[in-house]
Write a protein that holds these residues in place. Structure first.
Motif, mmCIF file in Angstrom:
data_model
loop_
_atom_site.group_PDB
_atom_site.id
_atom_site.type_symbol
_atom_site.label_atom_id
_atom_site.label_comp_id
_atom_site.label_asym_id
_atom_site.label_seq_id
_atom_site.Cartn_x
_atom_site.Cartn_y
_atom_site.Cartn_z
ATOM 1 N N LEU A 84 0.869 -1.173 0.000
ATOM 2 C CA LEU A 84 0.000 0.000 0.000
ATOM 3 C C LEU A 84 0.908 1.225 0.000
ATOM 4 O O LEU A 84 2.086 1.155 0.347
ATOM 5 C CB LEU A 84 -0.900 0.009 1.237
ATOM 6 N N PHE A 85 0.352 2.381 -0.375
ATOM 7 C CA PHE A 85 1.152 3.601 -0.467
ATOM 8 C C PHE A 85 0.375 4.783 0.099
ATOM 9 O O PHE A 85 -0.853 4.756 0.189
ATOM 10 C CB PHE A 85 1.514 3.895 -1.931
ATOM 11 N N ILE A 86 1.120 5.816 0.480
ATOM 12 C CA ILE A 86 0.549 7.110 0.845
ATOM 13 C C ILE A 86 1.292 8.183 0.068
ATOM 14 O O ILE A 86 2.377 7.939 -0.462
ATOM 15 C CB ILE A 86 0.634 7.379 2.371
ATOM 16 N N SER A 87 0.718 9.371 0.027
ATOM 17 C CA SER A 87 1.344 10.457 -0.727
ATOM 18 C C SER A 87 2.536 11.032 0.039
ATOM 19 O O SER A 87 2.661 10.861 1.259
ATOM 20 C CB SER A 87 0.324 11.566 -0.992
ATOM 21 N N SER A 88 3.393 11.746 -0.683
ATOM 22 C CA SER A 88 4.548 12.395 -0.048
ATOM 23 C C SER A 88 4.096 13.434 0.966
ATOM 24 O O SER A 88 4.714 13.584 2.026
ATOM 25 C CB SER A 88 5.430 13.041 -1.120
#
Length: 379
Positions: free
Chosen positions: A222-226
């Motif tokens: 999964l990822f999140i924004s910078s």
């Protein structure tokens, strides 16, 4: 697809006579029986009691030979233009929640199952895809076997080099884990990523699923924004950090390495950052010894809800060699460029459903054409 549900017959366990034939239900083999109903390759799809909310456990599987199926699994016979291995790959992790009914017990009725849309590429292409995925499963199985053998070997080498855990020697000393490392929990405030914060690319958002066999596994990310990452105050992994699970599978531990220069950990994990005179390779080898893992399980299971705490880990005695005897830290996972590797990795595209992980991922294979689709009840 032909549904053979009318031929199913449930038999209570108390009424079953043990025999040589497998007795199947929604989630696989349920036991053995002295008779059989089917004798051909078939696909079973959970009707009720399936793992509809757990994408890792699967909702469909293949059977063959003489067998008995109860009324908790749909029995499917593929049409001649469908490869049964391919169909199983499409359905085993398919997101069936839009088709599920029932408030107390989730159920996939035959009528709703017939509405499921599946991709139908040419038969040869189906077989090619199925073969690639079968090969990948076989490689994963061999990897698990190799890791298990390596774990036994590495334990012996560790003891030979540094002695048995809990026993000091002239060339080693004992320190509490909290005195030779820094702990960092994730940011558990109201700013914790959730909902729309979860993206398909960006900064990795690690969960306990990303630690497999005490190694970092980036196969499902999964990822999140910078910007979201920048707003978080802690829980940010650095290269060579150790990451350990505090809940769920207690004490699983990996070294943070690979293509990313940083990542955010979820609330079930903690970062252990060794101080400069302690090798992360050594510390990881120590924390993953069977004796240590068993100890962590014991102290973690002492609570009402099984979990490890920073206080428990801080007091863990670590028998470690002097710095001159410790193994060297691993080579940097970064490239030789002066800039860290921060390029985001996107999730693989799928043929049909977010949980239908059939993607043209093999580097040596040509890209797949966009397949036609059909419902399970299609001719």
């Amino acid at each position: 697809m032909d549904f053979l549900d009318s031929q199913r017959r449930p038999v209570k366990e108390t009424d079953r006579t043990a025999g040589p034939y497998p007795y199947y239900g929604a989630n696989g083999l349920q036991g053995w029986i002295d008779g059989f109903i089917f004798d051909e390759p078939l696909l079973l799809l959970a009707e009720d009691g399936g793992h509809f909310d757990d994408p890792d456990r699967g909702v469909a599987y293949r059977i063959e030979g003489k067998s008995w199926v109860n009324n908790h699994a749909h029995v499917l016979r593929p049409k001649p233009f469908m490869d049964i291995r391919f169909l199983c790959r499409v359905l085993e992790n398919y997101d069936l929640r839009p088709f599920i009914t029932g408030s107390t017990r989730a159920k996939l009725t035959k009528k709703d199952a017939e509405r499921i849309v599946i991709p139908v590429p040419p038969l040869d292409e189906q077989r090619r895809i199925a073969a690639i995925l079968d090969q990948a499963d076989d490689l994963r199985r061999k990897r698990r076997e190799a890791i298990a053998k390596l774990a036994k070997l590495s334990t012996g080498l560790f003891v030979e080099l540094f002695g048995t855990p809990w026993i000091s020697s002239a060339s080693s000393s004992i320190s509490d884990l909290g005195s030779i490392s820094v702990f960092e929990n994730g940011d558990r405030s109201s700013n914790y990523p959730s909902g729309d914060d979860i993206l398909s690319s960006g900064i990795p958002f690690l969960s306990t699923k990303n630690i497999v066999d005490d190694k970092l596994d980036l196969g499902s990310l999964l990822f999140i924004s910078s910007s979201k990452f920048a707003s978080l105050s802690r829980g940010k992994a650095r290269p060579h950090d150790l990451i350990i699970t505090l809940r769920g599978t207690l004490g699983s531990c990996c070294i943070f390495d690979g293509p990313f220069s940083t990542a955010f950990i979820n609330a079930q994990m903690m970062i252990i950052r060794p101080k400069t005179d302690i090798s992360p390779v050594f510390l990881h080898a120590y924390l993953t010894l069977p004796a240590i893992k068993e100890h962590l399980q014991q102290i973690g299971n002492g609570a009402a809800v099984p979990q490890l705490t920073a206080k428990q880990l801080a007091g863990l005695p670590i028998l470690h060699p002097s710095p001159s005897n410790a193994p060297s830290p691993p080579a940097s996972p970064r490239s030789t460029s002066s800039k860290p590797i921060t390029a985001p990795i996107s999730r693989g595209s799928t043929l049909c459903s977010p949980r239908c992980n059939i993607a043209p991922s093999a580097a040596t294979s040509p890209p797949l054409p966009s397949p036609a689709c059909a419902r399970l009840s299609g001719e």
